[in-house]
Design a protein around this motif. Structure first.
Motif, short mmCIF file in Angstrom:
data_model
loop_
_atom_site.label_atom_id
_atom_site.label_comp_id
_atom_site.label_asym_id
_atom_site.label_seq_id
_atom_site.Cartn_x
_atom_site.Cartn_y
_atom_site.Cartn_z
N LEU A 93 17.06 -62.55 -33.07
CA LEU A 93 18.52 -62.60 -33.07
C LEU A 93 19.06 -62.72 -34.50
CD1 LEU A 93 21.35 -63.01 -31.82
CD2 LEU A 93 20.73 -65.40 -31.39
N VAL A 100 19.68 -56.49 -42.14
CA VAL A 100 19.24 -55.91 -43.41
C VAL A 100 18.12 -54.92 -43.16
CG1 VAL A 100 19.84 -58.03 -44.61
CG2 VAL A 100 17.45 -57.63 -43.98
N SER A 108 16.58 -56.23 -49.92
CA SER A 108 16.60 -57.63 -49.47
C SER A 108 15.30 -58.28 -49.87
CB SER A 108 16.83 -57.79 -47.97
OG SER A 108 18.21 -57.95 -47.69
N PRO A 109 15.28 -58.86 -51.07
CA PRO A 109 14.05 -59.45 -51.59
C PRO A 109 13.42 -60.46 -50.63
CG PRO A 109 15.71 -59.36 -53.32
CD PRO A 109 16.39 -58.91 -52.05
N ALA A 110 14.24 -61.22 -49.91
CA ALA A 110 13.68 -62.23 -49.01
C ALA A 110 12.89 -61.59 -47.89
CB ALA A 110 14.80 -63.10 -48.44
N GLU A 113 9.47 -60.74 -49.49
CA GLU A 113 8.66 -61.89 -49.93
C GLU A 113 8.28 -62.81 -48.78
OE1 GLU A 113 9.95 -63.73 -53.58
OE2 GLU A 113 10.26 -61.79 -54.55
N ARG A 117 4.34 -63.61 -47.69
CA ARG A 117 3.80 -64.96 -47.52
C ARG A 117 3.35 -65.21 -46.08
NH1 ARG A 117 4.10 -69.22 -50.89
NH2 ARG A 117 3.58 -67.52 -52.34
N TRP A 358 7.91 -66.37 -39.01
CA TRP A 358 8.13 -67.63 -39.76
C TRP A 358 8.58 -68.73 -38.80
CZ3 TRP A 358 13.09 -69.06 -42.70
CH2 TRP A 358 12.87 -70.04 -43.67
N ARG A 362 6.30 -72.07 -38.01
CA ARG A 362 6.81 -73.40 -38.35
C ARG A 362 7.09 -74.24 -37.11
NH1 ARG A 362 11.10 -73.43 -43.13
NH2 ARG A 362 10.63 -75.65 -42.90
N MET B 13 22.69 -70.64 -33.31
CA MET B 13 22.34 -69.40 -34.02
C MET B 13 23.46 -68.36 -33.85
SD MET B 13 20.04 -68.03 -35.94
CE MET B 13 18.39 -68.68 -35.67
N TRP B 16 26.09 -69.41 -36.13
CA TRP B 16 25.69 -69.12 -37.52
C TRP B 16 26.00 -67.65 -37.84
CZ3 TRP B 16 22.97 -65.95 -40.60
CH2 TRP B 16 22.60 -66.41 -41.87
N LEU B 38 11.49 -66.33 -53.97
CA LEU B 38 11.22 -66.90 -52.64
C LEU B 38 9.75 -67.30 -52.52
CD1 LEU B 38 12.01 -67.70 -49.79
CD2 LEU B 38 11.68 -65.32 -49.09
N LEU B 42 8.34 -71.04 -51.23
CA LEU B 42 7.68 -71.20 -49.93
C LEU B 42 6.34 -71.91 -50.10
CD1 LEU B 42 8.19 -67.62 -48.44
CD2 LEU B 42 9.19 -69.72 -47.51
N TRP B 53 13.39 -78.06 -35.65
CA TRP B 53 14.19 -76.85 -35.72
C TRP B 53 15.25 -76.94 -36.82
CZ3 TRP B 53 13.16 -72.23 -34.35
CH2 TRP B 53 14.16 -71.27 -34.33
N ALA B 55 15.10 -78.41 -39.62
CA ALA B 55 14.51 -78.19 -40.94
C ALA B 55 14.30 -76.69 -41.18
CB ALA B 55 13.18 -78.93 -41.04
N ILE B 56 13.92 -75.98 -40.13
CA ILE B 56 13.67 -74.53 -40.26
C ILE B 56 14.99 -73.82 -40.58
CG2 ILE B 56 12.87 -72.48 -39.02
CD1 ILE B 56 11.07 -74.40 -37.32
N ILE B 57 16.01 -74.16 -39.81
CA ILE B 57 17.30 -73.49 -39.99
C ILE B 57 17.92 -73.83 -41.35
CG2 ILE B 57 19.66 -73.34 -39.08
CD1 ILE B 57 17.46 -71.80 -37.54
N ASP B 59 16.36 -74.19 -43.98
CA ASP B 59 15.68 -73.33 -44.95
C ASP B 59 16.17 -71.89 -44.91
OD1 ASP B 59 14.27 -75.36 -46.06
OD2 ASP B 59 12.37 -74.92 -45.05
N VAL B 60 16.74 -71.47 -43.79
CA VAL B 60 17.35 -70.13 -43.77
C VAL B 60 18.45 -70.09 -44.83
CG1 VAL B 60 18.76 -68.52 -42.43
CG2 VAL B 60 16.79 -69.65 -41.36
N LEU B 63 16.64 -71.03 -48.53
CA LEU B 63 15.61 -70.16 -49.12
C LEU B 63 15.86 -68.67 -48.89
CD1 LEU B 63 12.39 -72.13 -48.04
CD2 LEU B 63 13.60 -72.22 -50.24
N ILE B 64 16.30 -68.34 -47.69
CA ILE B 64 16.39 -66.91 -47.33
C ILE B 64 17.67 -66.28 -47.86
CG2 ILE B 64 16.43 -65.25 -45.42
CD1 ILE B 64 13.74 -66.73 -45.79
N MET B 65 18.80 -66.95 -47.67
CA MET B 65 20.07 -66.31 -47.98
C MET B 65 20.20 -65.83 -49.43
SD MET B 65 21.27 -65.89 -45.09
CE MET B 65 22.87 -65.18 -45.48
N GLY B 67 18.11 -64.43 -51.10
CA GLY B 67 17.34 -63.20 -51.22
C GLY B 67 17.79 -62.09 -50.28
N ILE B 68 19.00 -62.24 -49.75
CA ILE B 68 19.53 -61.21 -48.85
C ILE B 68 20.48 -60.28 -49.60
CG2 ILE B 68 21.04 -60.82 -46.83
CD1 ILE B 68 18.28 -61.80 -46.03
#
Lengths: 485, 485
Positions: A93, A100, A108-110, A113, A117, A358, A362, B13, B16, B38, B42, B53, B55-57, B59-60, B63-65, B67-68
């Motif tokens: 989702l 992207v 989109s580098p993320a 990468e 990983r 991912w 996790r 989500m 989001w 990234l 990681l 959950w 903690a994972i979100i 990191d979106v 860490l991820i944004m 690199g978008i």
């Protein structure tokens, strides 16, 4: 759709899925739709005006659901599983919402990468040696759609490498008679076979009593081809065949490939997932000889389709076979050596599939993945023991159980016994209480005689628990008894 | 994750994504991440225990944004669009939640039949003739991942047909010098080219002043090949090239192909979407001569990646090139003639992608789709007029605008002018206010001289409105002025 309408429709869709997962166990697993049912119910033409969302969703229940075969049912034991999970679905989702295209690092580098990983994480989880990791100068991994694509890409990379060494050579590929159909299909796509039956440049090697490729026959076939001036360039070893989860002996096949300079691809599409558990790592013994391998988290590792992981220790040959750089894709990052995954795959565009992997890794952790695998292997062992102990009078187990697939059949040889097994499968599936599929195993003597029609019980659903397996066995026993009367 | 946790995480989500779509306009379009950012952030290894959950979100975002690159931004004008929409994203979500594999009709009849009907609906919407519809005995359509796969499949079907007619023939394929890289890639995959430069069995035909294939040069090349005993078997005509949306004259190319018995594939990957409007149907003039064509709703028609539509009027050749039936896939429905879409594609497995297209077509209706296309074509015309009227002193339009792509460049010839254009593009993209990409157009005289570095403004984002286009032009003007001082 306004943002508020999207929120409302989105929340409702999440709830619909939660409700579906809660009730899927009670639905007939195999769809009872007849050919043309849905076509007859759908308008012949698209609507001129947009329709209300409520009307569309009502039609999901009314029109679509009767035509669904429930792959997520805990009573689905057909083919191999294609199990999804809540974290994976939320990753899909999010990927759709971000929308992207990760064709280039720069787009989109993320996406690139995180994928790199995740492949390294999974390499560690299943115990792959260093040459397959991105930290190695010539290795690394990528997400493909399916193992079919991985087999094709490995074949193309192998051809690239072979023709670099021997331009114009007549190339020959090898795999076992029990290999997945995708290897033959790859040869047809690559132009190495004119038809599924064309064996001029694709040899099917015979198997032993466990349905695993015989290295001696492989070595002999390669020797003959080399003596005739042909170049053995590609071998696909299957770790966990679709018919019976037979395991080709990679440790014995590897040195034979190395001697001839042939690319060794290991197709562990289904069984690779088991290697998250140390006790199943023997499945990949000898993988250090491989040039590439793949497995599908979208089968048995809680990640919704599509997610096939492909690793290679010779990425230059993969990229060499697939890279073309038109002007409109040139950019500074690519020229500075960034990884552009478009050069590792058949298509140009690509979704951000690493997100779902991912989330799965996790959310479950290594521990959770191992528990998931062990549970299903335990249930397969239980099912096998039920067949042997409670059903031994009528049933036999015609192939060794490796992990979570049990092959079983009504005793007897010849067309009449095959027909009884076929009829039993139809009876079981018609109940809606379980869905199994079949295969035909080669004769036990390894000869060229007719194969034996065999039922397959593949246990790998996210929600499959002991009670589902026990109930499936009761259904099978009941239907077998009813068929005898 | 319990059902209640899934509901909560799923609702969050959805929110989001709604929030993301609301703020994406304000984010720098092209990611500012540096290579390795990234990867450095990681963990090197996967977690042993499952994580929370939240903690994972978190990191979106963390860490991820960064690199978008924001393909859904209304300020994204690069490549071609890959626009998503709320109904499509919900369709993708439902598909993931159902988790069915539509490889065979039997493995979810609704997946196959909805797809068949959606291809017929879209054929009607873009005005395709009857031979491409499923109601025709030899025609029909299927969803592929990408136009790259469609081009490859068409090439394989063409080879199948040509070798049926002339076993062992030396085959030659044709496309224009302006074709998409996927055609060359398809030839490499199929074994018709050993490298991107290998022209022994793939001819690149020259173009006219609009960068469209010259039918006279195609006919001449085919004549030469036929005279030398080779068999022209495949022509790919591009309707809307990636560089400049040039339109190969299918109406003139078709009879040339027919005369030689060559398969004509029309790659309308981007431009095909425009044909939902009658005033743009001329783009496909002559399509009745084609054996196959494709276009991507995942580019400009509100359907998130991946969704490429492929139609053929010769499905027997497609299936003949790709069908292999191992025992474990045999079933009564297939043997009774049901459509098994696995035989129309490279992979075996397939998602239920028709759901998202169904949602899009019903939510927007034909009317909504036409309004969407017309809006962007109007904005492209506006942008073109701004460049000509306000920027004419400094800028030129080096290629005719067909639909929603405007090619433009700073005036001047030679390497110095190219360098100024390249520097301007870098300046624009560094602002984060818009993202454009470039191409290199062949010399206007059709000769072999060096091409001209050219900027591309592709207007097709779901949320792109007039103010975004006007602002992009202001950014371009401002950066061009700053570069001059």
């Amino acid at each position: 759709m306004t943002p508020e309408q999207f929120r409302a429709a989105g929340h409702a869709m999440i709830d619909w899925i939660a409700d579906y997962w809660a009730r899927v166990e009670s639905l007939p697993v195999l769809s009872r739709a007849a050919p043309g049912d849905l076509l007859a119910a759908l308008p012949a033409s698209p609507p001129e005006r947009g329709e209300a969302w409520e009307a569309i969703i009502a039609d999901v229940d009314r029109l679509i659901m009767p035509g669904i075969t429930h792959w997520q049912s805990p009573n689905f034991f057909a083919f191999f599983p294609a199990n999804a999970s809540a974290p994976a679905v939320l990753g899909e989702l999010l990927s759709a919402g971000l929308g992207v295209n990760g064709m280039l690092w720069a787009t989109s580098p993320a996406a690139t990468e995180l994928e790199t990983r995740m492949l390294d994480w999974m390499a560690e989880l299943i115990g792959l040696p260093e040459p397959f990791r991105s930290t190695s100068p010539s290795g690394g991994g990528v997400i493909q759609g399916t193992a079919s694509e991985s087999a094709l890409i490995a074949m193309l990379a192998a051809r690239r490498r072979a023709l670099n060494r021997a331009p114009g050579a007549e190339l020959v590929a090898y795999t076992s008679t029990q290999t997945h159909s995708s290897i033959v299909k790859a040869a047809m796509i690559a132009g190495l076979a004119d038809s599924p039956q064309d064996r001029r440049r694709l040899r099917l090697i015979g198997v032993d009593g466990t349905f695993a490729m015989r290295p001696d026959l492989l070595a002999e076939a390669m020797r003959e081809d080399a003596a005739a001036g042909r170049v053995p360039f590609y071998v696909c070893a299957t770790v966990g065949t679709t018919s019976s989860t037979a395991v080709d002996p990679v440790g014995a096949i590897g040195p034979i490939c190395r001697e001839r300079g042939a690319w060794l691809h290991v197709d562990a599409a289904h069984a690779g997932a088991a290697c998250v558990c140390p006790e199943f790592r023997w499945l990949l013994d000898g993988v250090e000889h491989a040039d590439s391998l793949c497995f599908n988290p979208h089968k048995w590792l809680l990640t919704n389709f599509d997610c096939d992981l492909f690793w290679t220790s010779d990425k230059a040959s993969v990229v060499g076979a697939l890279s073309i750089t038109p002007e409109y894709l040139r950019n500074a990052a690519s020229e500075a050596g960034a990884t552009d995954y478009r050069d590792w795959q058949i298509p140009l565009g690509r979704r951000f599939r690493a997100l779902k992997l991912w989330f799965v890794l996790r959310h479950y952790g290594a521990e959770g993945l191992r528990a998931h695998i062990r549970q299903h292997v335990r249930l397969a062992a239980l099912f096998e023991s039920l067949v042997r102990e409670e059903g031994g009078e009528h049933f036999e187990i015609p192939a060794p159980r490796t992990i979570n697939l049990v092959c079983f059949r009504l005793r007897g040889e010849g067309p009449e016994a095959d027909e009884r097994n076929r009829a039993l499968l139809d009876r079981i599936n018609a109940t809606g209480e379980a869905y199994l599929t079949h295969t035909v195993l080669p004769p036990a003597d390894g000869g060229d005689g007719p194969g034996r029609y065999t039922l397959r019980m593949a246990i790998g659903g996210t929600m499959t628990r002991e009670r589902h397996v026990r109930r499936a066995w009761e259904v099978i026993r009941r239907e077998a008894a009813a068929a005898r009367t």
